[in-house]
Scaffold this motif. Sequence first.
Motif, PDB file in Angstrom:
ATOM      1  N   PRO A 214     -15.071   2.687  -5.279  1.00  0.00           N
ATOM      2  CA  PRO A 214     -16.018   3.795  -5.432  1.00  0.00           C
ATOM      3  C   PRO A 214     -16.307   4.164  -6.885  1.00  0.00           C
ATOM      4  O   PRO A 214     -17.442   4.514  -7.227  1.00  0.00           O
ATOM      5  CB  PRO A 214     -15.339   4.948  -4.686  1.00  0.00           C
ATOM      6  CG  PRO A 214     -14.468   4.280  -3.677  1.00  0.00           C
ATOM      7  CD  PRO A 214     -13.980   3.031  -4.347  1.00  0.00           C
ATOM      8  N   GLU A 215     -15.306   4.070  -7.757  1.00  0.00           N
ATOM      9  CA  GLU A 215     -15.562   4.441  -9.150  1.00  0.00           C
ATOM     10  C   GLU A 215     -16.394   3.381  -9.849  1.00  0.00           C
ATOM     11  O   GLU A 215     -17.273   3.704 -10.666  1.00  0.00           O
ATOM     12  CB  GLU A 215     -14.249   4.670  -9.898  1.00  0.00           C
ATOM     13  CG  GLU A 215     -14.477   5.345 -11.245  1.00  0.00           C
ATOM     14  CD  GLU A 215     -13.192   5.707 -11.972  1.00  0.00           C
ATOM     15  OE1 GLU A 215     -13.300   6.170 -13.129  1.00  0.00           O
ATOM     16  OE2 GLU A 215     -12.101   5.520 -11.405  1.00  0.00           O
ATOM     17  N   VAL A 216     -16.155   2.113  -9.548  1.00  0.00           N
ATOM     18  CA  VAL A 216     -16.997   1.045 -10.088  1.00  0.00           C
ATOM     19  C   VAL A 216     -18.433   1.237  -9.627  1.00  0.00           C
ATOM     20  O   VAL A 216     -19.388   1.156 -10.413  1.00  0.00           O
ATOM     21  CB  VAL A 216     -16.458  -0.334  -9.660  1.00  0.00           C
ATOM     22  CG1 VAL A 216     -17.463  -1.430  -9.994  1.00  0.00           C
ATOM     23  CG2 VAL A 216     -15.119  -0.621 -10.326  1.00  0.00           C
ATOM     24  N   ARG A 291     -12.236  -3.216 -10.559  1.00  0.00           N
ATOM     25  CA  ARG A 291     -12.032  -3.133 -12.007  1.00  0.00           C
ATOM     26  C   ARG A 291     -11.033  -4.206 -12.421  1.00  0.00           C
ATOM     27  O   ARG A 291     -10.407  -4.849 -11.562  1.00  0.00           O
ATOM     28  CB  ARG A 291     -11.538  -1.731 -12.369  1.00  0.00           C
ATOM     29  CG  ARG A 291     -10.157  -1.397 -11.845  1.00  0.00           C
ATOM     30  CD  ARG A 291      -9.848   0.083 -11.970  1.00  0.00           C
ATOM     31  NE  ARG A 291     -10.566   0.872 -10.969  1.00  0.00           N
ATOM     32  CZ  ARG A 291     -10.714   2.187 -11.023  1.00  0.00           C
ATOM     33  NH1 ARG A 291     -10.205   2.870 -12.038  1.00  0.00           N
ATOM     34  NH2 ARG A 291     -11.357   2.831 -10.086  1.00  0.00           N
ATOM     35  N   PRO A 292     -10.848  -4.442 -13.717  1.00  0.00           N
ATOM     36  CA  PRO A 292      -9.871  -5.452 -14.134  1.00  0.00           C
ATOM     37  C   PRO A 292      -8.488  -5.166 -13.556  1.00  0.00           C
ATOM     38  O   PRO A 292      -7.982  -4.045 -13.662  1.00  0.00           O
ATOM     39  CB  PRO A 292      -9.859  -5.318 -15.663  1.00  0.00           C
ATOM     40  CG  PRO A 292     -11.180  -4.744 -16.003  1.00  0.00           C
ATOM     41  CD  PRO A 292     -11.537  -3.848 -14.866  1.00  0.00           C
ATOM     42  N   GLY A 323     -20.729   0.777 -18.480  1.00  0.00           N
ATOM     43  CA  GLY A 323     -19.939   1.970 -18.742  1.00  0.00           C
ATOM     44  C   GLY A 323     -18.473   1.693 -18.474  1.00  0.00           C
ATOM     45  O   GLY A 323     -18.056   0.528 -18.431  1.00  0.00           O
ATOM     46  N   PHE A 324     -17.706   2.749 -18.268  1.00  0.00           N
ATOM     47  CA  PHE A 324     -16.257   2.631 -18.105  1.00  0.00           C
ATOM     48  C   PHE A 324     -15.773   3.442 -16.911  1.00  0.00           C
ATOM     49  O   PHE A 324     -16.323   4.502 -16.607  1.00  0.00           O
ATOM     50  CB  PHE A 324     -15.529   3.153 -19.351  1.00  0.00           C
ATOM     51  CG  PHE A 324     -15.713   2.321 -20.580  1.00  0.00           C
ATOM     52  CD1 PHE A 324     -14.779   1.369 -20.928  1.00  0.00           C
ATOM     53  CD2 PHE A 324     -16.831   2.488 -21.384  1.00  0.00           C
ATOM     54  CE1 PHE A 324     -14.946   0.594 -22.063  1.00  0.00           C
ATOM     55  CE2 PHE A 324     -17.003   1.733 -22.524  1.00  0.00           C
ATOM     56  CZ  PHE A 324     -16.056   0.777 -22.867  1.00  0.00           C
ATOM     57  N   THR A 325     -14.730   2.940 -16.269  1.00  0.00           N
ATOM     58  CA  THR A 325     -14.014   3.746 -15.289  1.00  0.00           C
ATOM     59  C   THR A 325     -13.095   4.717 -16.040  1.00  0.00           C
ATOM     60  O   THR A 325     -12.885   4.589 -17.247  1.00  0.00           O
ATOM     61  CB  THR A 325     -13.190   2.857 -14.349  1.00  0.00           C
ATOM     62  OG1 THR A 325     -12.389   1.947 -15.122  1.00  0.00           O
ATOM     63  CG2 THR A 325     -14.099   2.062 -13.423  1.00  0.00           C
ATOM     64  N   GLY A 326     -12.537   5.680 -15.321  1.00  0.00           N
ATOM     65  CA  GLY A 326     -11.730   6.705 -15.951  1.00  0.00           C
ATOM     66  C   GLY A 326     -10.477   6.189 -16.624  1.00  0.00           C
ATOM     67  O   GLY A 326      -9.929   6.848 -17.515  1.00  0.00           O
ATOM     68  N   GLY A 328     -10.387   3.591 -18.541  1.00  0.00           N
ATOM     69  CA  GLY A 328     -10.753   2.881 -19.760  1.00  0.00           C
ATOM     70  C   GLY A 328     -11.141   1.435 -19.580  1.00  0.00           C
ATOM     71  O   GLY A 328     -11.120   0.660 -20.550  1.00  0.00           O
ATOM     72  N   CYS A 329     -11.528   1.024 -18.375  1.00  0.00           N
ATOM     73  CA  CYS A 329     -11.916  -0.359 -18.119  1.00  0.00           C
ATOM     74  C   CYS A 329     -13.436  -0.497 -18.094  1.00  0.00           C
ATOM     75  O   CYS A 329     -14.125   0.272 -17.419  1.00  0.00           O
ATOM     76  CB  CYS A 329     -11.351  -0.832 -16.787  1.00  0.00           C
ATOM     77  SG  CYS A 329      -9.558  -0.960 -16.759  1.00  0.00           S
ATOM     78  N   PRO A 330     -13.976  -1.498 -18.795  1.00  0.00           N
ATOM     79  CA  PRO A 330     -15.421  -1.716 -18.753  1.00  0.00           C
ATOM     80  C   PRO A 330     -15.883  -2.145 -17.358  1.00  0.00           C
ATOM     81  O   PRO A 330     -15.145  -2.779 -16.594  1.00  0.00           O
ATOM     82  CB  PRO A 330     -15.646  -2.851 -19.758  1.00  0.00           C
ATOM     83  CG  PRO A 330     -14.429  -2.862 -20.620  1.00  0.00           C
ATOM     84  CD  PRO A 330     -13.314  -2.419 -19.737  1.00  0.00           C
ATOM     85  N   VAL A 331     -17.123  -1.788 -17.051  1.00  0.00           N
ATOM     86  CA  VAL A 331     -17.763  -2.152 -15.784  1.00  0.00           C
ATOM     87  C   VAL A 331     -19.071  -2.872 -16.112  1.00  0.00           C
ATOM     88  O   VAL A 331     -19.779  -2.491 -17.053  1.00  0.00           O
ATOM     89  CB  VAL A 331     -18.057  -0.895 -14.939  1.00  0.00           C
ATOM     90  CG1 VAL A 331     -18.855  -1.253 -13.684  1.00  0.00           C
ATOM     91  CG2 VAL A 331     -16.752  -0.207 -14.557  1.00  0.00           C
TER      92      VAL A 331
END
Length: 361
Positions: A214-216, A291-292, A323-326, A328-331
């Motif tokens: 969901p955050e991605v 995410r990663p 952008g980034f998830t909370g 700190g991972c790039p999307v």
Amino acid sequence: MTRTTRTPSAVARALERIGRLDPALNAFIEVWPDEALAREPEARELPLGGLPFAVKGPAGVRSYAARRLFAAGGVPVGATSVPGPGTVWQTWGQGAHGRTVNPWRADRTPGGSSAGSAVAVAAGMAELATGSDGAGSVRIPAAWCGVFGLKTTNGLLPSPDRSGLASAGVLARSAAGAERYLRHVLDGYEPPAAPPLPLPAVYSEGLGFADVDPEVAAVVRAAVDRLVAAGTVRLLDTGCELLDPARAWQAVRGGAPGDPGAVAVRRANDDRLDALFAAAPLLLTPVTPNRPHGHEGPGDLYSTALTWVFNLSGHPAASLPAGFTGDGCPVGLQLVAARGADVSLLGMAHAVESVLPTVRS
């Protein structure tokens, strides 16, 4: 007497960053400082002007794309990491000094299999890097390292992959960097014209079959909404409902392209994509559903869920930072265009990235 300080060359700067950063990131399996510095004076007189680039894997310097870049004045500075033995998921890299780490979070994978290429570009150790993409191997590390990645139309450039799934690709800091690559490796290249805006586009979160974190999904949707608000894209009131390509991809990779199930899935998806691109020049999706993940692996989740369908269909596809998830991972935001529309895709990508925030590690 005034003493002047000579500005280091692009190759010297790249080699300095490799020497300083790579012991922690492990993006390279080999570095060629003597050869690169000796090559640079001659390369400066050619179109690429001594552009430092990295090549994917131990055989990368012999690839078609690397040879074309070299002939145009590029300077190869080293070979980047690819998965080591036993890494079934192909999302790790093994550098000269250890496993390749994500430049944003060392406890996470950079993606793969063009792992070191993405890290080298993200960390500024090379202007661009060659890659290959058979299931998402350029787009996934581009997304997870916050750089631009392009998978070319299947068959557009020579590939040693006999299955027909893998295409040549490039990782760069921006669409302009990827355009520089394509200009020198593609015969008959013509620069992309600025596309008329807004671009008619279709957005699909999961292509009809994938469950997305969901955050991605929220990061990618926010990027798409920003494009709409800026007048860059106009979303059509339709979606993209495809069949899950997992078994079909595995059948083709396993040497059974005639498997009835694989043939049926590919035919159905090709028909649906043909209809979509007859109505709109652009399809937007997340690059990955996740995410990663950590270096221990993703478990039962397929990071390739949203990418390998376009290796089966042959369409060109790009990954742009969204952008980034909370944590700190790039999307990554995936842009897909009609088969053969690689140059147009770069033009559309340039328009898109001019609106989205720039990601720099």
